[in-house]
Design a protein around this motif. Structure first.
Motif, mmCIF file in Angstrom:
data_model
loop_
_atom_site.group_PDB
_atom_site.id
_atom_site.type_symbol
_atom_site.label_atom_id
_atom_site.label_comp_id
_atom_site.label_asym_id
_atom_site.label_seq_id
_atom_site.Cartn_x
_atom_site.Cartn_y
_atom_site.Cartn_z
ATOM 1 N N LEU A 75 -25.536 45.976 49.193
ATOM 2 C CA LEU A 75 -24.820 46.927 48.337
ATOM 3 C C LEU A 75 -23.402 47.177 48.842
ATOM 4 C CD1 LEU A 75 -27.664 49.482 47.582
ATOM 5 C CD2 LEU A 75 -26.687 47.779 46.036
ATOM 6 N N GLU A 76 -23.247 47.289 50.153
ATOM 7 C CA GLU A 76 -21.910 47.475 50.713
ATOM 8 C C GLU A 76 -21.024 46.278 50.366
ATOM 9 O OE1 GLU A 76 -19.490 47.476 54.937
ATOM 10 O OE2 GLU A 76 -21.676 47.493 54.982
ATOM 11 N N ASP A 77 -21.579 45.073 50.497
ATOM 12 C CA ASP A 77 -20.809 43.868 50.183
ATOM 13 C C ASP A 77 -20.430 43.820 48.706
ATOM 14 O OD1 ASP A 77 -20.981 43.057 52.833
ATOM 15 O OD2 ASP A 77 -22.700 41.737 52.476
ATOM 16 N N LEU A 78 -21.371 44.129 47.834
ATOM 17 C CA LEU A 78 -21.085 44.108 46.396
ATOM 18 C C LEU A 78 -20.079 45.189 46.025
ATOM 19 C CD1 LEU A 78 -24.673 43.452 44.967
ATOM 20 C CD2 LEU A 78 -22.827 41.794 45.323
ATOM 21 N N TYR A 79 -20.202 46.345 46.636
ATOM 22 C CA TYR A 79 -19.244 47.429 46.407
ATOM 23 C C TYR A 79 -17.837 46.983 46.826
ATOM 24 C CZ TYR A 79 -16.889 51.938 47.008
ATOM 25 O OH TYR A 79 -15.994 52.980 46.955
ATOM 26 N N THR A 80 -17.747 46.340 47.987
ATOM 27 C CA THR A 80 -16.450 45.864 48.477
ATOM 28 C C THR A 80 -15.876 44.806 47.540
ATOM 29 O OG1 THR A 80 -17.106 46.355 50.759
ATOM 30 C CG2 THR A 80 -15.243 44.854 50.449
ATOM 31 N N ASN A 103 -16.415 44.582 44.390
ATOM 32 C CA ASN A 103 -15.985 45.321 43.205
ATOM 33 C C ASN A 103 -14.608 45.948 43.436
ATOM 34 O OD1 ASN A 103 -16.588 46.267 40.529
ATOM 35 N ND2 ASN A 103 -16.857 48.293 41.426
ATOM 36 N N LEU A 104 -14.398 46.523 44.617
ATOM 37 C CA LEU A 104 -13.082 47.096 44.947
ATOM 38 C C LEU A 104 -12.015 46.008 44.974
ATOM 39 C CD1 LEU A 104 -13.980 49.594 47.829
ATOM 40 C CD2 LEU A 104 -13.396 50.150 45.463
ATOM 41 N N MET A 105 -12.361 44.865 45.543
ATOM 42 C CA MET A 105 -11.408 43.756 45.603
ATOM 43 C C MET A 105 -11.006 43.309 44.200
ATOM 44 S SD MET A 105 -13.181 41.676 48.741
ATOM 45 C CE MET A 105 -11.934 40.442 49.077
ATOM 46 N N LEU A 106 -11.976 43.273 43.283
ATOM 47 C CA LEU A 106 -11.664 42.915 41.894
ATOM 48 C C LEU A 106 -10.735 43.946 41.267
ATOM 49 C CD1 LEU A 106 -15.128 41.635 40.706
ATOM 50 C CD2 LEU A 106 -12.996 40.332 40.663
ATOM 51 N N ASP A 107 -11.005 45.229 41.538
ATOM 52 C CA ASP A 107 -10.151 46.294 41.004
ATOM 53 C C ASP A 107 -8.721 46.171 41.517
ATOM 54 O OD1 ASP A 107 -12.283 47.343 39.596
ATOM 55 O OD2 ASP A 107 -12.651 48.989 41.007
ATOM 56 N N GLU A 108 -8.578 45.605 42.714
ATOM 57 C CA GLU A 108 -7.257 45.417 43.310
ATOM 58 C C GLU A 108 -6.615 44.096 42.882
ATOM 59 O OE1 GLU A 108 -8.352 45.787 47.398
ATOM 60 O OE2 GLU A 108 -8.514 47.973 47.285
ATOM 61 N N GLY A 109 -7.314 43.327 42.041
ATOM 62 C CA GLY A 109 -6.740 42.101 41.494
ATOM 63 C C GLY A 109 -7.050 40.826 42.261
ATOM 64 N N ASP A 110 -7.993 40.867 43.182
ATOM 65 C CA ASP A 110 -8.333 39.667 43.967
ATOM 66 C C ASP A 110 -9.132 38.695 43.102
ATOM 67 O OD1 ASP A 110 -9.250 37.751 45.802
ATOM 68 O OD2 ASP A 110 -9.349 39.230 47.417
ATOM 69 N N PHE A 128 -24.421 46.489 40.384
ATOM 70 C CA PHE A 128 -23.199 45.954 40.984
ATOM 71 C C PHE A 128 -22.933 44.524 40.535
ATOM 72 C CE2 PHE A 128 -23.373 49.520 43.991
ATOM 73 C CZ PHE A 128 -22.036 49.899 43.954
ATOM 74 N N LEU A 129 -23.982 43.698 40.476
ATOM 75 C CA LEU A 129 -23.796 42.320 39.999
ATOM 76 C C LEU A 129 -23.226 42.311 38.586
ATOM 77 C CD1 LEU A 129 -26.852 40.089 40.978
ATOM 78 C CD2 LEU A 129 -24.499 39.890 41.744
ATOM 79 N N ALA A 130 -23.818 43.122 37.715
ATOM 80 C CA ALA A 130 -23.352 43.167 36.328
ATOM 81 C C ALA A 130 -21.888 43.591 36.276
ATOM 82 C CB ALA A 130 -24.226 44.108 35.501
ATOM 83 N N GLY A 131 -21.507 44.546 37.096
ATOM 84 C CA GLY A 131 -20.115 44.985 37.133
ATOM 85 C C GLY A 131 -19.179 43.889 37.603
ATOM 86 N N ILE A 132 -19.616 43.147 38.615
ATOM 87 C CA ILE A 132 -18.798 42.040 39.127
ATOM 88 C C ILE A 132 -18.693 40.934 38.088
ATOM 89 C CG2 ILE A 132 -18.761 40.175 40.843
ATOM 90 C CD1 ILE A 132 -19.945 42.304 42.834
ATOM 91 N N TYR A 133 -19.827 40.605 37.464
ATOM 92 C CA TYR A 133 -19.805 39.562 36.432
ATOM 93 C C TYR A 133 -18.956 39.998 35.239
ATOM 94 C CZ TYR A 133 -23.681 37.275 38.927
ATOM 95 O OH TYR A 133 -24.464 36.658 39.863
ATOM 96 N N ALA A 141 -21.811 44.508 30.308
ATOM 97 C CA ALA A 141 -21.264 43.224 30.757
ATOM 98 C C ALA A 141 -21.494 42.145 29.704
ATOM 99 C CB ALA A 141 -21.900 42.818 32.093
ATOM 100 N N ILE A 142 -22.687 42.142 29.119
ATOM 101 C CA ILE A 142 -22.993 41.158 28.071
ATOM 102 C C ILE A 142 -22.052 41.355 26.886
ATOM 103 C CG2 ILE A 142 -24.727 40.474 26.367
ATOM 104 C CD1 ILE A 142 -26.854 41.050 28.583
ATOM 105 N N LEU A 143 -21.831 42.585 26.477
ATOM 106 C CA LEU A 143 -20.923 42.856 25.361
ATOM 107 C C LEU A 143 -19.504 42.394 25.680
ATOM 108 C CD1 LEU A 143 -22.151 46.356 24.156
ATOM 109 C CD2 LEU A 143 -22.399 44.161 22.984
ATOM 110 N N ASP A 144 -19.058 42.593 26.925
ATOM 111 C CA ASP A 144 -17.714 42.123 27.316
ATOM 112 C C ASP A 144 -17.614 40.598 27.229
ATOM 113 O OD1 ASP A 144 -16.459 44.506 27.646
ATOM 114 O OD2 ASP A 144 -16.343 44.419 29.827
ATOM 115 N N TYR A 145 -18.692 39.921 27.581
ATOM 116 C CA TYR A 145 -18.681 38.458 27.454
ATOM 117 C C TYR A 145 -18.544 38.051 25.998
ATOM 118 C CZ TYR A 145 -19.902 36.835 32.181
ATOM 119 O OH TYR A 145 -19.878 36.501 33.515
ATOM 120 N N LEU A 146 -19.187 38.800 25.122
ATOM 121 C CA LEU A 146 -19.185 38.443 23.699
ATOM 122 C C LEU A 146 -17.901 38.851 22.989
ATOM 123 C CD1 LEU A 146 -22.860 39.438 22.810
ATOM 124 C CD2 LEU A 146 -21.940 37.136 23.249
#
Length: 127
Positions: free
Chosen positions: A40-45, A47-54, A78-83, A121-126
């Motif tokens: 969870l810590e890794d997935l959270y991190t 997610n933060l990296m994505l928010d920062e544009g990585d 967290f996976l769904a948020g990252i995807y 996440a599914i709706l965003d893909y569509l």
């Protein structure tokens, strides 16, 4: 690192991360986690990296996909948020499968519904 799980007053996890891991450290940690808290810590991190544009986070899909069949509502969320943020094409099917599995066998003892993030996440893909 400490993870505070949802409770009757808060429907989300809170993380107390002393020092952020690098992308390489996160990859190694996700390949051989010591606990769900570490995942969870890794997935959270991530997610933060994505928010920062990585943009490199998407490169970890081969490792992240190892968690696609998890029954943990926290990891699923967290996976769904990252995807959702990376829109990796290969993640669409696993998101649908996650939603179907959760519909057939809903997660128990959770103070939130991971299907909200999975469905979003599914709706965003569509879109």
């Amino acid at each position: 690192m400490t993870v505070s799980y949802p409770n009757q007053y808060r429907n989300y996890c809170v993380f107390d991360i002393k020092e952020r891991k690098s992308l390489g450290e996160i990859k190694a940690s996700l390949e051989n986690p010591k606990s769900e808290d570490e995942v969870l810590e890794d997935l959270y991190t991530l997610n933060l990296m994505l928010d920062e544009g990585d943009k490199r986070v998407g490169e970890l899909y081969p490792v992240l996909s190892g968690y696609n069949n998890t029954t943990s509502p926290y990891i699923q969320t967290f996976l769904a948020g990252i995807y959702r943020k990376t829109k990796i094409p290969d993640a669409f099917g696993p998101l649908c499968a996650m939603l179907i599995r959760n519909s057939i066998n809903p997660p128990k003892n959770t103070l939130f519904d991971p299907n909200e993030e999975i469905g979003g996440a599914i709706l965003d893909y569509l879109a």
